[in-house]
Scaffold this motif. Structure first.
Motif, PDB file in Angstrom:
ATOM      1  N   LEU A 395       7.160  33.848  16.760  1.00 53.56           N
ATOM      2  CA  LEU A 395       7.522  33.683  18.165  1.00 53.56           C
ATOM      3  C   LEU A 395       7.464  35.060  18.811  1.00 53.56           C
ATOM      4  N   ASN A 396       6.593  35.208  19.814  1.00 57.53           N
ATOM      5  CA  ASN A 396       6.336  36.518  20.414  1.00 57.53           C
ATOM      6  C   ASN A 396       6.724  36.524  21.886  1.00 57.53           C
ATOM      7  N   LEU A 397       7.501  37.510  22.263  1.00 57.79           N
ATOM      8  CA  LEU A 397       7.901  37.710  23.652  1.00 57.79           C
ATOM      9  C   LEU A 397       7.281  39.015  24.144  1.00 57.79           C
ATOM     10  N   ASN A 419       5.282  50.808  48.747  1.00 62.93           N
ATOM     11  CA  ASN A 419       5.688  50.623  47.362  1.00 62.93           C
ATOM     12  C   ASN A 419       5.283  49.229  46.884  1.00 62.93           C
ATOM     13  N   SER A 420       4.780  49.150  45.671  1.00 64.26           N
ATOM     14  CA  SER A 420       4.362  47.873  45.095  1.00 64.26           C
ATOM     15  C   SER A 420       4.868  47.792  43.663  1.00 64.26           C
ATOM     16  N   TYR A 421       4.951  46.575  43.163  1.00 63.42           N
ATOM     17  CA  TYR A 421       5.382  46.410  41.769  1.00 63.42           C
ATOM     18  C   TYR A 421       4.732  45.167  41.187  1.00 63.42           C
ATOM     19  N   GLU A 422       4.693  45.133  39.861  1.00 66.01           N
ATOM     20  CA  GLU A 422       4.214  43.978  39.113  1.00 66.01           C
ATOM     21  C   GLU A 422       5.183  43.726  37.966  1.00 66.01           C
ATOM     22  N   LEU A 423       5.562  42.472  37.779  1.00 70.20           N
ATOM     23  CA  LEU A 423       6.435  42.063  36.688  1.00 70.20           C
ATOM     24  C   LEU A 423       5.803  40.866  35.990  1.00 70.20           C
ATOM     25  N   GLY A 424       5.942  40.812  34.696  1.00 74.45           N
ATOM     26  CA  GLY A 424       5.369  39.694  33.965  1.00 74.45           C
ATOM     27  C   GLY A 424       6.068  39.457  32.646  1.00 74.45           C
ATOM     28  N   ALA A 425       5.988  38.223  32.177  1.00 71.37           N
ATOM     29  CA  ALA A 425       6.565  37.862  30.882  1.00 71.37           C
ATOM     30  C   ALA A 425       5.721  36.754  30.265  1.00 71.37           C
ATOM     31  N   GLY A 426       5.590  36.801  28.948  1.00 70.74           N
ATOM     32  CA  GLY A 426       4.841  35.784  28.230  1.00 70.74           C
ATOM     33  C   GLY A 426       5.537  35.423  26.939  1.00 70.74           C
ATOM     34  N   LEU A 427       5.510  34.153  26.605  1.00 67.78           N
ATOM     35  CA  LEU A 427       6.127  33.673  25.373  1.00 67.78           C
ATOM     36  C   LEU A 427       5.086  32.859  24.612  1.00 67.78           C
ATOM     37  N   SER A 428       4.832  33.228  23.364  1.00 64.42           N
ATOM     38  CA  SER A 428       3.823  32.527  22.574  1.00 64.42           C
ATOM     39  C   SER A 428       4.380  32.175  21.205  1.00 64.42           C
ATOM     40  N   LEU A 429       3.892  31.079  20.676  1.00 65.22           N
ATOM     41  CA  LEU A 429       4.237  30.629  19.326  1.00 65.22           C
ATOM     42  C   LEU A 429       2.941  30.547  18.533  1.00 65.22           C
ATOM     43  N   GLU A 430       2.844  31.350  17.486  1.00 65.17           N
ATOM     44  CA  GLU A 430       1.594  31.514  16.754  1.00 65.17           C
ATOM     45  C   GLU A 430       1.742  30.996  15.331  1.00 65.17           C
ATOM     46  N   PHE A 431       0.896  30.013  14.981  1.00 68.18           N
ATOM     47  CA  PHE A 431       0.896  29.435  13.643  1.00 68.18           C
ATOM     48  C   PHE A 431      -0.327  29.934  12.871  1.00 68.18           C
ATOM     49  N   PRO A 432      -0.159  30.314  11.595  1.00 62.92           N
ATOM     50  CA  PRO A 432      -1.312  30.759  10.793  1.00 62.92           C
ATOM     51  C   PRO A 432      -2.068  29.581  10.178  1.00 62.92           C
ATOM     52  N   ARG A 433      -2.263  28.532  10.955  1.00 60.89           N
ATOM     53  CA  ARG A 433      -2.970  27.332  10.491  1.00 60.89           C
ATOM     54  C   ARG A 433      -3.340  26.508  11.721  1.00 60.89           C
ATOM     55  N   LEU A 434      -4.157  25.511  11.533  1.00 59.60           N
ATOM     56  CA  LEU A 434      -4.511  24.612  12.626  1.00 59.60           C
ATOM     57  C   LEU A 434      -3.412  23.569  12.792  1.00 59.60           C
ATOM     58  N   VAL A 435      -2.861  23.474  13.983  1.00 61.17           N
ATOM     59  CA  VAL A 435      -1.829  22.489  14.294  1.00 61.17           C
ATOM     60  C   VAL A 435      -2.477  21.413  15.149  1.00 61.17           C
ATOM     61  N   LEU A 436      -2.875  20.333  14.488  1.00 59.28           N
ATOM     62  CA  LEU A 436      -3.524  19.204  15.149  1.00 59.28           C
ATOM     63  C   LEU A 436      -2.889  17.919  14.644  1.00 59.28           C
ATOM     64  N   GLN A 451      -5.845  29.732  12.873  1.00 62.24           N
ATOM     65  CA  GLN A 451      -4.691  30.119  13.674  1.00 62.24           C
ATOM     66  C   GLN A 451      -4.587  29.221  14.893  1.00 62.24           C
ATOM     67  N   THR A 452      -3.345  28.905  15.269  1.00 58.50           N
ATOM     68  CA  THR A 452      -3.070  28.138  16.485  1.00 58.50           C
ATOM     69  C   THR A 452      -2.069  28.905  17.324  1.00 58.50           C
ATOM     70  N   ASN A 453      -2.325  28.975  18.628  1.00 61.46           N
ATOM     71  CA  ASN A 453      -1.461  29.745  19.507  1.00 61.46           C
ATOM     72  C   ASN A 453      -1.101  28.910  20.733  1.00 61.46           C
ATOM     73  N   PHE A 454       0.196  28.753  20.975  1.00 65.97           N
ATOM     74  CA  PHE A 454       0.719  28.109  22.180  1.00 65.97           C
ATOM     75  C   PHE A 454       1.370  29.197  23.038  1.00 65.97           C
ATOM     76  N   LYS A 455       0.996  29.262  24.319  1.00 67.20           N
ATOM     77  CA  LYS A 455       1.490  30.356  25.154  1.00 67.20           C
ATOM     78  C   LYS A 455       1.809  29.879  26.564  1.00 67.20           C
ATOM     79  N   VAL A 456       2.892  30.407  27.116  1.00 64.78           N
ATOM     80  CA  VAL A 456       3.234  30.232  28.530  1.00 64.78           C
ATOM     81  C   VAL A 456       3.524  31.619  29.103  1.00 64.78           C
ATOM     82  N   TYR A 457       3.246  31.800  30.394  1.00 62.87           N
ATOM     83  CA  TYR A 457       3.428  33.117  30.996  1.00 62.87           C
ATOM     84  C   TYR A 457       3.742  32.976  32.476  1.00 62.87           C
ATOM     85  N   VAL A 458       4.275  34.052  33.045  1.00 63.57           N
ATOM     86  CA  VAL A 458       4.535  34.123  34.474  1.00 63.57           C
ATOM     87  C   VAL A 458       4.383  35.581  34.900  1.00 63.57           C
TER      88      VAL A 458
END
Length: 777
Positions: A395-397, A419-436, A451-458
């Motif tokens: 699980l990666n943040l 002045n400007s700014y950028e903010l971001g966050a991403g959360l991913s769940l990475e499996f070392p196999r195919l998840v089907l 490998q299988t990777n599920f990710k959401v970000y903003v």
């Protein structure tokens, strides 16, 4: 007085150069030593021009080629005319302490003596290589050539390849009936063929193939030394009759096939906690510490690609160890096989593994400076939780942020600070196999890494006085390797939303003047799928290493097909999904990297990349986030990120478009970098240098009246390529490479008011300094 001072400085520099150029390169050599200054000539007699002959000659020349001091790109024949390292060696060798000793230790180059080159041994090795490759009558000799310096010499080599020998008959004899049947069944996989050049390396490869074949079929104790070759060159002149046979007096264990028995897995905690409890199911036992197993039993069990009672297989053992390593849970794992009894044909397996630390973190800091007179810090923080909920997944943040403030008051002629700014966050769940959902077997159907990777970000972007944009989405991607060095990545689902939350009157006025540019920033939904193929031969440790990646992305087409099924035209515009118009485009990109090892201390790295994106149908302007750009620490280093293009267009600093990053629909870029060692073991690492040349640009696919000369055209194509050079240093800590590059612009694609190819108005205007982590490519 100032003119006189400058004259003195120039005079001192000139005298300093005279002192060094007057230094001898052999003054302080030991009395019995002679300086080696390279190869004078290599002559070849009876050269074999076929592929095998060229490969052999390359190996032979490699054995005799030794680079002298101050060689040019590691060449054994060409030298740089200023041997600074030798000058320092001879000038400071006498110092035993102080600054002189420090200069000698850090900058002196040890002389390459003729005794260290040892040509007598080298010609013997080269002659043996000729025989190993079937040139049994070949021979290599040398002579010592004198130079103007009586204590410096060159070498000349003469290579007589002689006549090559070829394979005639090839026979496999003396194997047991079962082993012989296996060898015969794989006849089409043999590496030795009648008529081939005799080649010892191919003999070794064929022996290894046979051993792997036998070990894959139960012969656990089979080893390379148990198989030998008998060669006869007398039956037919110029040909070799070959027999592959087992050696005599092979141990009985090597002739027996073994089956797998009971498997015991011992799991040690990451703090060294020894197992105190166990869990057993039939012929599989897991020993663990504490109250919990630490990893789900099913996840662990499915990594073992064998069952009790099966024949031992070397391949299944390798696959099992790779599958355990890919979990990313264990610091190490080792497998031991033990016969149950002295004459038993059953091997019990013991696996020892130790859990790795559960958390891993990384922090990157950077400072950005843009051509819009904006600068500011940025940071990226990554945190990983290994073995999340015992699933063997990670699980990666990732959190990132940057802030920019304006260092000059030239925006729209106003004196206010932007002045400007950028903010971001991403959360991913990475499996070392195919998840089907349809994969319920004990392992993935592919016996190679996957490998299988599920990710959401903003991401939140705020451009003060102009707009605020929110981007969010997610994707699912699958990666797998059909064989080592080849990777397929499929992203069947990638959903992205861009929402323009706030617009100012200034932004609206610019959007009215240039709707094509700012439609890329509109609210939109981007549903896409991507396929990527990557080739990488670096694992082979070759002198020439190639990395090649090709990617194709299709967006909005599946959605448009669904609309078409309900009666709307595929090419109809302004179609919406979830209340937002969705993007429709096709994007193709390709990137190739080549790394040539000139020597252990010198490499030549090149990169060529190209990409194109074509928006059509629902929206004819590609989304801003998908467009290409150049510049920055990993691109054309003489320029900041997104400060070149598109085409020959360039906004003035006081233009109302100047704050907009410069992107395009087409990208071409090429890079060349020479890397060399400066100092070894400097403060716990290696200090390396680099000289580079970068070129490229981006263009628009369609003409934009508000941005003249921005579209791609063959007219003045080469003038529209931005060119930069520079130098850099890299500090290699083995686990981390710190990089500082100083880029110098040579040509920009737009009009600067200065004639000629070098059209940089002022030298300081064409400089870019980048601090980064890792190599640029």
């Amino acid at each position: 007085m100032r003119r006189k001072s400058n004259t003195h400085i120039i005079l001192y520099i000139f005298l300093f150069m005279l002192i060094f150029t007057g230094c001898s390169t052999t003054k302080n050599l030991p009395a019995e030593e002679v300086l080696y200054t390279g190869i004078n000539d290599i002559t070849v007699q009876n050269e074999d021009l076929n592929a095998a002959g060229k490969r052999t000659l390359e190996e032979v020349e490699g054995a005799i080629s030794v680079a002298p001091n101050n060689s040019f790109f590691g060449s054994p024949t060409m030298r740089i005319p200023f041997p600074l390292g030798l000058w320092i060696y001879n000038g400071f060798e006498r110092y035993e302490k102080g600054i002189g000793k420090w200069i000698f230790k850090k900058f002196a180059a040890d002389p390459v003596y003729l005794s260290k080159v040892n040509p007598d041994t080298r010609v013997k090795v080269a002659s043996n290589l000729l025989r190993d490759y079937g040139y049994f009558n070949g021979k290599v000799t040398y002579q010592v050539d004198s130079t103007k310096n009586p204590r410096a010499v060159k070498l000349s080599y003469h290579i007589d390849m002689g006549r090559p020998y070829y394979l005639d008959s090839i026979m496999y004899e003396g194997f047991s009936p079962r082993a012989d049947s296996l060898i015969r069944a794989t006849r089409n996989e043999r590496l030795l063929h009648r008529g081939d050049n005799f080649d010892v390396t191919k003999l070794e490869a064929e022996r290894q193939r046979i051993v792997d074949l036998l070990r894959d079929n139960g012969y656990y104790y089979c080893r390379n030394e148990f198989i030998t070759f008998l060669a006869d060159t007398l039956m037919r002149s110029g040909y070799v009759n070959l027999k592959i046979v087992p050696r005599k007096n092979i141990p009985q264990e090597a002739l027996r096939r073994y089956h797998i028995g009971h498997t015991s897995v011992y799991l040690t905690g990451y703090n060294g906690e020894r197992p105190t409890d166990s869990l057993q199911t039939r012929n599989f036992t897991v020993h663990y510490s504490g109250k919990k197993l630490g990893i789900r039993y099913g996840v662990l069990r499915k990594r073992f690609l064998y069952r009790s009672g099966e024949l031992y297989s070397q391949s299944r053992q390798n696959y099992t160890q790779e599958a355990l390593s890919r979990l990313g849970v264990f610091k190490y794992n080792e497998m031991r096989y033990t016969p149950r009894t002295e004459n038993s044909d059953t091997l019990d397996v013991q696996v020892n593994a130790m859990f790795d630390l559960p958390y891993d973190s990384e922090l990157e800091l950077n400072v950005t400076t843009k051509s819009t007179k904006q600068t500011g810090p940025g940071a990226i923080f990554k945190l990983s939780r290994k073995n999340f909920r015992g699933m063997g997944a990670s699980l990666n943040l990732e959190m990132k942020g940057s802030y920019e403030w304006q260092t000059s008051s030239t925006v729209d002629g106003e004196s206010s600070v932007m002045n400007s700014y950028e903010l971001g966050a991403g959360l991913s769940l990475e499996f070392p196999r195919l998840v089907l959902p349809w994969i319920r077997d004990r392992v993935d159907p592919f016996r190679f890494p996957s490998q299988t990777n599920f990710k959401v970000y903003v991401d939140q972007v705020n451009r003060a006085r102009y707009f605020k944009m929110l981007s969010f989405g997610g994707n699912v991607s699958y990666s797998f390797y059909p064989r080592r060095g080849m990777k397929h990545t499929v992203t069947p689902i990638h959903l992205a939303f861009n929402v323009l939350q706030h617009r100012t009157a200034a932004f609206d006025s610019i959007a009215t003047a240039n709707p094509m540019l700012f439609r890329s920033l509109d609210d939109q939904f981007i549903p896409s799928l991507t396929y990527t193929f990557t080739y990488d031969n670096s694992w082979e440790q070759k002198r020439n290493r190639i990395w090649w990646e090709n990617s194709i992305t299709s967006a909005g087409n599946v959605t448009s097909l669904i609309y078409a099924a309900f009666g709307q035209k595929f090419s109809q515009q302004d179609k919406k999904l979830l209340g937002n118009p969705f993007a429709q485009f096709l994007k193709v990109s390709s990137e190739m990297r080549h790394l040539l090892y000139l020597s252990d201390k010198q490499q030549l790295a090149t990169r060529v990349m190209a990409g194109v994106i074509w928006a059509y149908g629902n929206k004819t302007i590609a989304p801003y986030s998908e467009q290409f750009y150049v510049g920055g620490a990993n691109s054309i280093r003489a320029f900041t990120v997104r400060s070149i293009g598109p085409g020959r267009f360039h906004p003035a600093e006081n233009s109302r478009y100047s704050y907009v990053d410069q992107t395009g629909d087409i990208k071409l870029e090429a890079n060349l970098e020479y890397r060399f060692r400066i100092l070894s073991k400097f403060l716990g690492g290696n200090l390396n240098g680099a000289a580079f040349l970068d070129a490229g640009n981006v263009w628009l696919m369609r003409k934009d009246e508000a941005r003249p000369n921005a579209e791609f055209s063959l007219n003045r194509f080469f003038d529209s390529i931005a060119l930069g050079t520079g130098i850099g240093i890299r500090y290699d800590l083995s686990f981390l490479i710190l990089r500082l590059d100083w880029g110098i612009a040579l040509h920009v694609p737009y009009d600067t008011g200065k004639s000629g190819y070098y059209n940089i108005p002022r030298f300081k205007d064409g400089m870019g300094i980048h601090f980064a982590i890792g190599y640029p490519f």
